[in-house]
Write a protein that holds these residues in place. Structure first.
Motif, PDB file in Angstrom:
ATOM      1  N   TYR A 292      66.086  -5.982 -16.726  1.00 16.42           N
ATOM      2  CA  TYR A 292      67.053  -5.315 -15.854  1.00 16.42           C
ATOM      3  C   TYR A 292      68.459  -5.776 -16.231  1.00 16.42           C
ATOM      4  N   THR A 293      69.358  -4.833 -16.426  1.00 14.58           N
ATOM      5  CA  THR A 293      70.738  -5.148 -16.766  1.00 14.58           C
ATOM      6  C   THR A 293      71.676  -4.380 -15.842  1.00 14.58           C
ATOM      7  N   MET A 294      72.540  -5.116 -15.143  1.00 14.30           N
ATOM      8  CA  MET A 294      73.558  -4.478 -14.310  1.00 14.30           C
ATOM      9  C   MET A 294      74.836  -4.356 -15.122  1.00 14.30           C
ATOM     10  N   SER A 303      71.703  -9.942 -15.453  1.00 19.37           N
ATOM     11  CA  SER A 303      70.467  -9.584 -16.150  1.00 19.37           C
ATOM     12  C   SER A 303      69.294 -10.337 -15.545  1.00 19.37           C
ATOM     13  N   VAL A 304      68.140  -9.672 -15.479  1.00 18.36           N
ATOM     14  CA  VAL A 304      66.881 -10.297 -15.042  1.00 18.36           C
ATOM     15  C   VAL A 304      65.801  -9.976 -16.064  1.00 18.36           C
ATOM     16  N   TYR A 305      65.075 -10.997 -16.454  1.00 16.79           N
ATOM     17  CA  TYR A 305      63.968 -10.925 -17.414  1.00 16.79           C
ATOM     18  C   TYR A 305      62.682 -11.048 -16.609  1.00 16.79           C
ATOM     19  N   GLY A 306      61.967  -9.934 -16.484  1.00 17.35           N
ATOM     20  CA  GLY A 306      60.760  -9.904 -15.673  1.00 17.35           C
ATOM     21  C   GLY A 306      59.529  -9.551 -16.478  1.00 17.35           C
ATOM     22  N   ILE A 307      58.379  -9.982 -15.975  1.00 15.71           N
ATOM     23  CA  ILE A 307      57.087  -9.731 -16.618  1.00 15.71           C
ATOM     24  C   ILE A 307      56.153  -9.127 -15.588  1.00 15.71           C
ATOM     25  N   LEU A 308      55.417  -8.119 -15.975  1.00 13.47           N
ATOM     26  CA  LEU A 308      54.377  -7.547 -15.125  1.00 13.47           C
ATOM     27  C   LEU A 308      53.034  -8.137 -15.523  1.00 13.47           C
ATOM     28  N   HIS A 309      52.298  -8.611 -14.517  1.00 12.59           N
ATOM     29  CA  HIS A 309      50.977  -9.170 -14.796  1.00 12.59           C
ATOM     30  C   HIS A 309      50.038  -8.755 -13.673  1.00 12.59           C
TER      31      HIS A 309
END
Length: 421
Positions: A292-294, A303-309
């Motif tokens: 995610y980048t604002m 910025s947020v660095y996310g992972i889906l699990h």
């Protein structure tokens, strides 16, 4: 433990095959009584090239397990390449009678010198530098105890070939802990990190969720102001071919966020950045990544660095431009990740390790990670533990005579020095 070690574990035998140069030495250690057909066949993958070829089978097993996100091939393989090329992979595999992979124990072997004594240490792949919480045995759901027992029985049978077994950042309550105590007897379990998280309600309106947090009014007010700014937008990137720009923005913003504190401890050095470029690419190929980048006026500010699990959104890391701190860009972007997770129908949001104040504004639950240590048959493992304890006591004694302010200045100095080096 020699480079070509392979293990096959059955109910009545442990087969050890050790390669020494071009020669192969085979030793069969059979118990008395009739030979039984093994339920599980335990072997070892002992090279990065072999590990590289396991992706599809590894992913299939992980998807059928309850293991955490950082047990993924996409995380551990680049760790071996970029972070710890000197650590020899030693991944134990368990297969059933049909040859189906039902379990993995992703270990690495390293040799250390501790006060003049050589120590052979087994630890999880991914255990350092990259913040891997919830490392564990990977086993098909419902077979965790059986698989863990097979692995630990083999390691117990070869206890004279390793000195220390360190399993760090296990989730408390993991089946692995109980089985390790059962097999090894005397193990040391210590607390590691607190991980805040929240259970999400699928279909719940986002505003209803906001009312349960401590940030609703501030979030809505700040978002409303940002939405009026020219060029305001939030970009979500999950395609493997579109990550170069968002990752560059993330590294820049993360470094800016921590610059006044002497540098980041979470992402430090070119090797770690190279790891994350590899890992995000491969996670995106699996549909497991959310960046995610604002942006405001064409400039990335958060910025947020996310992972889906599975059904969980994992908040891994973030960054923002301190010049925009008073506009709460970090707060608004975190809120947008919660909104997205709820709209995707996810059931959990995990902040991972750390009890920073902002996390408590969003979530109400916590879980603990722990580390487990077992010693091998010789004295080296005990010596290793005692040396660590002496070093820790010395550090604590020094801290005891320094002011909190001076201790923090020393920490910042060390961070800046490490960043330069």
């Amino acid at each position: 433990m020699a480079p070509g070690l392979q293990w096959h574990s059955g109910a009545g035998a442990v087969l050890r095959e050790r390669h020494q140069g071009d020669a192969v030495i085979r030793e069969d250690e059979l118990t008395s009584g009739p030979r039984l057909t093994p339920r599980l066949d335990v072997a070892a993958v002992g090279s990065a090239s072999q590990l590289a070829g396991m992706r599809a089978e590894w992913n299939s097993l992980l998807d059928a397990s309850t293991a955490g996100p950082f047990n993924a091939w996409e995380w551990l393989y680049p760790w071996c390449r970029r972070i710890a090329p000197d650590v020899r992979p030693l991944v134990l595999t368990a297969r059933d009678r049909l040859g189906t992979l039902v379990g993995l124990l992703p270990l690495g072997l390293e040799h250390r010198w501790v006060n003049g004594m050589p120590v052979r240490r087994l630890g999880f792949l991914g255990e350092t530098h990259v913040g891997s919480d919830y490392l564990d045995v990977v086993a098909r759901k419902g077979r965790e105890a059986e698989v863990s027992r097979a692995f630990f029985n083999v390691l117990q049978g070869l206890r004279d070939e390793w000195d220390v077994l360190d399993l760090t950042d296990l989730r408390e309550g993991s089946t692995t802990l109980g089985v390790a105590r059962e097999v090894f007897g005397d193990v040391r379990v210590t607390e590691r990190y607190v991980c805040p998280y929240e259970t999400l309600v699928p279909g719940e309106p986002f505003d209803a969720f906001l009312k349960r947090t401590g940030r609703r009014d501030n979030y809505l007010r700040r978002r409303k102001w940002l939405e009026k700014q020219d060029g305001y937008r939030i970009e979500r990137t999950d395609a493997p071919g579109q990550l170069a720009g968002p990752m560059t923005d993330f590294f820049r913003l993360h470094a800016l966020r921590w610059s006044s504190d002497g540098g980041s401890q979470g992402i430090k050095g070119a090797g770690v950045e190279a790891f994350h470029r590899d890992a995000t690419q491969w996670l995106a190929e699996r549909g497991r990544l959310r960046m995610y980048t604002m942006k405001v006026g064409g400039q990335a500010v958060a910025s947020v660095y996310g992972i889906l699990h599975g059904q969980t959104f994992v908040y891994f890391q973030s960054g923002y431009d301190p010049a925009w701190r008073n506009r709460s860009v970090g707060l608004v972007l975190v809120g947008e990740t919660f909104k997205d997770a709820i709209e995707m129908g996810l059931t959990e949001y995990d902040f991972l390790r750390g009890t920073e104040t902002y996390k408590a504004d969003w979530v109400t639950k916590q879980r603990q990670t722990v580390s487990l240590r077992a010693h091998g048959a010789g004295f080296a493992g005990t010596w290793f533990t005692r040396s660590e304890e002496w070093a820790r006591q010395t550090r604590n004694a020094v801290k005891g005579v320094l002011s909190d302010e001076l201790v923090e200045k020393v920490r910042r100095f060390r961070r800046r020095k490490a960043a330069v080096n």
